[in-house]
Design a protein around this motif. Structure first.
Motif, PDB file in Angstrom:
ATOM      1  N   ARG A  70      99.533  66.616 -24.606  1.00 41.03           N
ATOM      2  CA  ARG A  70     100.315  66.275 -25.809  1.00 41.03           C
ATOM      3  C   ARG A  70     101.482  65.381 -25.409  1.00 41.03           C
ATOM      4  O   ARG A  70     102.195  65.674 -24.452  1.00 41.03           O
ATOM      5  CB  ARG A  70     100.906  67.535 -26.460  1.00 41.03           C
ATOM      6  CG  ARG A  70      99.884  68.569 -26.901  1.00 41.03           C
ATOM      7  CD  ARG A  70      99.280  68.151 -28.260  1.00 41.03           C
ATOM      8  NE  ARG A  70      98.404  69.168 -28.790  1.00 41.03           N
ATOM      9  CZ  ARG A  70      97.142  69.343 -28.389  1.00 41.03           C
ATOM     10  NH1 ARG A  70      96.642  68.579 -27.447  1.00 41.03           N
ATOM     11  NH2 ARG A  70      96.382  70.279 -28.935  1.00 41.03           N
ATOM     12  N   LYS A 104      97.447  62.944 -28.645  1.00 38.85           N
ATOM     13  CA  LYS A 104      96.779  64.158 -28.153  1.00 38.85           C
ATOM     14  C   LYS A 104      95.409  63.791 -27.573  1.00 38.85           C
ATOM     15  O   LYS A 104      94.701  62.957 -28.134  1.00 38.85           O
ATOM     16  CB  LYS A 104      96.557  65.162 -29.293  1.00 38.85           C
ATOM     17  CG  LYS A 104      97.834  65.652 -29.972  1.00 38.85           C
ATOM     18  CD  LYS A 104      97.473  66.575 -31.132  1.00 38.85           C
ATOM     19  CE  LYS A 104      98.694  66.886 -31.985  1.00 38.85           C
ATOM     20  NZ  LYS A 104      98.325  67.606 -33.218  1.00 38.85           N
ATOM     21  N   ALA A 124     104.762  62.985 -27.281  1.00 37.32           N
ATOM     22  CA  ALA A 124     105.468  62.556 -28.496  1.00 37.32           C
ATOM     23  C   ALA A 124     106.311  61.339 -28.125  1.00 37.32           C
ATOM     24  O   ALA A 124     107.208  61.420 -27.279  1.00 37.32           O
ATOM     25  CB  ALA A 124     106.351  63.680 -29.026  1.00 37.32           C
ATOM     26  N   ARG A 148      97.101  58.242 -39.143  1.00 34.45           N
ATOM     27  CA  ARG A 148      96.380  59.205 -38.329  1.00 34.45           C
ATOM     28  C   ARG A 148      95.027  58.591 -37.949  1.00 34.45           C
ATOM     29  O   ARG A 148      94.287  58.132 -38.829  1.00 34.45           O
ATOM     30  CB  ARG A 148      96.174  60.515 -39.101  1.00 34.45           C
ATOM     31  CG  ARG A 148      95.731  61.685 -38.202  1.00 34.45           C
ATOM     32  CD  ARG A 148      95.929  63.044 -38.876  1.00 34.45           C
ATOM     33  NE  ARG A 148      95.165  63.184 -40.109  1.00 34.45           N
ATOM     34  CZ  ARG A 148      95.696  63.155 -41.341  1.00 34.45           C
ATOM     35  NH1 ARG A 148      97.002  63.001 -41.495  1.00 34.45           N
ATOM     36  NH2 ARG A 148      94.938  63.285 -42.414  1.00 34.45           N
ATOM     37  N   ARG A 168     108.111  60.165 -34.906  1.00 34.29           N
ATOM     38  CA  ARG A 168     107.473  60.157 -33.586  1.00 34.29           C
ATOM     39  C   ARG A 168     105.986  59.853 -33.747  1.00 34.29           C
ATOM     40  O   ARG A 168     105.421  60.104 -34.809  1.00 34.29           O
ATOM     41  CB  ARG A 168     107.596  61.528 -32.910  1.00 34.29           C
ATOM     42  CG  ARG A 168     109.004  62.003 -32.556  1.00 34.29           C
ATOM     43  CD  ARG A 168     109.506  61.282 -31.310  1.00 34.29           C
ATOM     44  NE  ARG A 168     110.877  61.619 -30.990  1.00 34.29           N
ATOM     45  CZ  ARG A 168     111.230  62.518 -30.085  1.00 34.29           C
ATOM     46  NH1 ARG A 168     110.303  63.204 -29.449  1.00 34.29           N
ATOM     47  NH2 ARG A 168     112.501  62.719 -29.799  1.00 34.29           N
ATOM     48  N   GLU A 222     102.572  61.200 -32.223  1.00 34.40           N
ATOM     49  CA  GLU A 222     101.974  62.240 -31.380  1.00 34.40           C
ATOM     50  C   GLU A 222     100.645  61.722 -30.831  1.00 34.40           C
ATOM     51  O   GLU A 222      99.781  61.274 -31.578  1.00 34.40           O
ATOM     52  CB  GLU A 222     101.731  63.514 -32.197  1.00 34.40           C
ATOM     53  CG  GLU A 222     102.986  64.340 -32.394  1.00 34.40           C
ATOM     54  CD  GLU A 222     102.672  65.792 -32.773  1.00 34.40           C
ATOM     55  OE1 GLU A 222     101.472  66.130 -32.873  1.00 34.40           O
ATOM     56  OE2 GLU A 222     103.618  66.542 -32.960  1.00 34.40           O
ATOM     57  N   ASP A 256      98.912  60.284 -34.255  1.00 38.63           N
ATOM     58  CA  ASP A 256      99.379  60.810 -35.543  1.00 38.63           C
ATOM     59  C   ASP A 256     100.888  60.624 -35.644  1.00 38.63           C
ATOM     60  O   ASP A 256     101.642  61.065 -34.769  1.00 38.63           O
ATOM     61  CB  ASP A 256      99.029  62.302 -35.638  1.00 38.63           C
ATOM     62  CG  ASP A 256      99.243  62.854 -37.041  1.00 38.63           C
ATOM     63  OD1 ASP A 256      99.913  62.181 -37.849  1.00 38.63           O
ATOM     64  OD2 ASP A 256      98.756  63.964 -37.321  1.00 38.63           O
ATOM     65  N   THR A 257     101.345  59.938 -36.701  1.00 46.11           N
ATOM     66  CA  THR A 257     102.796  59.708 -36.858  1.00 46.11           C
ATOM     67  C   THR A 257     103.492  60.861 -37.568  1.00 46.11           C
ATOM     68  O   THR A 257     104.716  60.903 -37.613  1.00 46.11           O
ATOM     69  CB  THR A 257     103.071  58.404 -37.644  1.00 46.11           C
ATOM     70  OG1 THR A 257     102.349  58.446 -38.873  1.00 46.11           O
ATOM     71  CG2 THR A 257     102.677  57.193 -36.850  1.00 46.11           C
TER      72      THR A 257
END
Length: 370
Positions: free
Chosen positions: A104, A99, A106, A2, A95, A97, A89-90
């Motif tokens: 957003r 942001k 994925a 993250r 996936r 992500e 962020d995994t």
């Protein structure tokens, strides 16, 4: 994993690394960029011959690594608004992500363990030099790199150290068999004992693009099979061409005694104008030299003819010789002084071209029949 990173930092870094990734890949992992969050965000991309790594400042929420499609991530970040904070962020690992603001995304991921690593091994030769110096060597020679795949050992720039008047010089040479370009500078400390290496065309192009601040310093490290260049937070590692560069010194004429001196801009303009009617395939232009004047002419049975006369400094015997007009313009664009010096022998022998002042670059052109 993250991490939160500023869009401008992420975009600049992706711009550096994503160029290495080929658009079409038979190996899925090679279409991806590796993201590693650990003290900063490190990005890495490779095509198995060339690898670029860069670390950018980021706020790390959780250390980790993953790989995502390089071109898709680059396009996403490119389209985000200026000043955006990008969150990566995994989550559960299936996936990534992405942001930013209300956006957003994925993205599909592949495991970090599958990602290849080029950087293993020792680099016994190491030297530091200004980025502008290496870029100048490349700029003045790369146009002569061969694109003919069968003579693969000519598909790059030959970088080596020679002794000139008792002084070690770092020299770059490129040739495609029709023309040769050579540039050199005083060898930096640490380069004296280096073996000659052939740096591939794609790597040469990437080095040119990475030099964004000419006053910066870069570090060059060389092993038997690889070259590594570090500039700022970017590290480029590339395989070298495994081959023997030909003995180019034999091609450089020594006894050419017919000397032409001509204003570079005037000459380039005249070549450009008369070559407008030349054929795409031949691009031949004839140079007819006599006392104090040069006539350039093109005769194309399909589209017509053209000629232009310019005043020059030429005290030698009259001579008529033909060249590829594109090659003449390529060489003229690399000359740094206002006056170009041509040294001829006869219509069938190589011609030597260099700056009027004693510069550190020279060019050889093979003539054409016209």
């Amino acid at each position: 994993m993250r991490a939160t990173v500023e869009r401008s930092h992420l975009l600049k870094s992706l711009n550096h690394v994503h160029r290495v990734v080929e658009r079409r890949n038979t190996i899925p992992i090679l279409a991806n960029v590796l993201l590693r969050a650990d003290g900063g965000l490190t990005l890495k991309a490779t095509d198995l011959d060339l690898e670029i790594t860069e670390t950018v400042p980021a706020e790390i929420g959780q250390a980790g690594a993953t790989t995502v499609p390089a071109h898709i991530l680059y396009d996403i970040v490119r389209k985000l608004p200026d000043g955006a904070e990008v969150s990566l962020d995994t989550g559960d690992g299936s996936r990534l992500e992405v942001k930013a603001g209300r956006s957003r995304f994925a993205l599909q991921v592949l495991p970090e363990a599958d990602f290849p690593d080029l950087t293993a091994g020792d680099f016994p030769t190491r030297f530091v030099l200004p980025a502008s110096a290496l870029k100048r060597l490349i700029d003045r020679t790369q146009f002569a790199i061969s694109t003919e795949e069968t003579r693969y050992y000519l598909n790059g720039i030959y970088l080596h150290v020679v002794t000139v008047d008792g002084k070690p010089m770092l020299r770059a040479v490129a040739t495609d068999g029709h023309r040769l370009a050579q540039a050199q500078l005083e060898a930096p400390s640490g380069a004296e004992g280096m073996a000659g290496v052939i740096v591939p065309r794609k790597t040469v192009g990437e080095i040119q693009k990475l030099v964004e601040e000419p006053e910066a310093e870069l570090t060059v490290e060389i092993s038997e099979t690889k070259i590594r260049i570090s500039i700022g937070s970017v590290v480029l590692t590339s395989k070298l061409i495994d081959g023997t560069f030909p003995d180019y010194v034999r091609v450089i004429p020594q006894g050419n005694d017919k000397i032409l001196k001509v204003d570079k801009a005037t000459f380039s303009g005249a070549v450009d104008r008369v070559s407008t009617v030349s054929s795409e395939r031949g691009r031949a232009v004839k140079l007819a030299l006599s006392d104090g004047k040069l006539e350039l002419s093109v005769n194309n049975p399909d589209s017509g003819s053209a000629s232009e006369e310019i005043a020059v400094e030429y005290p030698a015997d009259a001579i008529e010789i033909g060249f590829n007009s594109k090659y003449l313009l390529d060489v003229a664009s690399q000359l740094e002084s206002e006056t170009a010096e041509f040294r001829f022998a006869d219509p069938g022998s190589p011609t030597l071209i260099q700056d009027d002042e004693a510069g550190n670059a020279l060019y050889v052109l093979m003539p054409m029949r016209v």
